[in-house]
Design an enzyme around this catalytic site. Structure first.
Site, short mmCIF file in Angstrom:
data_model
loop_
_atom_site.label_atom_id
_atom_site.label_comp_id
_atom_site.label_asym_id
_atom_site.label_seq_id
_atom_site.Cartn_x
_atom_site.Cartn_y
_atom_site.Cartn_z
N ASP A 1 77.94 74.29 -25.44
CA ASP A 1 76.73 73.68 -24.89
C ASP A 1 76.51 72.34 -25.57
OD1 ASP A 1 76.12 75.75 -23.14
OD2 ASP A 1 74.82 76.78 -24.56
N ASP B 1 76.20 75.08 -16.65
CA ASP B 1 74.84 75.62 -16.52
C ASP B 1 74.04 74.83 -15.49
OD1 ASP B 1 75.40 77.42 -18.60
OD2 ASP B 1 74.52 76.13 -20.12
#
Length: 153
Positions: free
Chosen positions: A115, A131
């Site tokens: 991330d 995402d």
């Protein structure tokens, strides 16, 4: 058949972009470091997410891999059945498939998802390109389904 090939190429390109951004982040930003990207809006960081959204259920990679495969296979099946439906339905499913596979690749190959995007103006989870695909895809799909329901299709 041509439409399916175009969707497949788009999915591959989206996955490629996701993996390219993740690779760049891993190579350029030390784990846990935060760098301003767009001041007061978005920072870049490198986080190894071993959980799901908001880092819940840490270290359950097998569970997430199985769930992801089920969702992606379901989305592919639904896309196959509804390929001739609205552009928005196809777009939403395409984004969901690409996002699911992008994070699946990380989970299987590394045991975590990379991330990197941190919104500076709100207390929100750090997220990645895949995402974003998933979030936008679900929103588009829900709107397309709601529109179909309203129109009686």
């Amino acid at each position: 058949m041509k439409k399916r090939a175009i969707v497949a190429v788009i999915v591959l390109l989206l996955i490629g972009l996701d993996q390219l951004v993740k690779s760049y982040i891993v190579q350029q930003i030390p784990l846990g470091e935060v760098r301003s990207w767009i001041p007061n809006f978005v920072s870049l960081t490198y986080l190894q997410n071993r959980g799901a959204a908001f880092s819940i259920l840490q270290d359950q990679q097998l569970l997430f891999a199985v769930i992801t495969l089920v969702v992606v296979i379901g989305a592919i099946w639904y896309l196959h059945k509804h390929m001739e439906d609205s552009f928005w339905m196809v777009l939403g499913l395409t984004l969901i498939i690409a996002g699911g596979l992008g994070n699946f690749i990380d989970r299987v190959s590394q045991g975590f998802v990379v991330d990197m995007f941190h919104l500076d103006f709100i207390n929100f989870a750090i997220f990645n390109v895949a995402d974003s695909y998933l979030t936008v895809g679900v929103i588009i799909l829900l709107i397309a389904m709601l529109k179909e329901e309203i129109n009686g299709n």
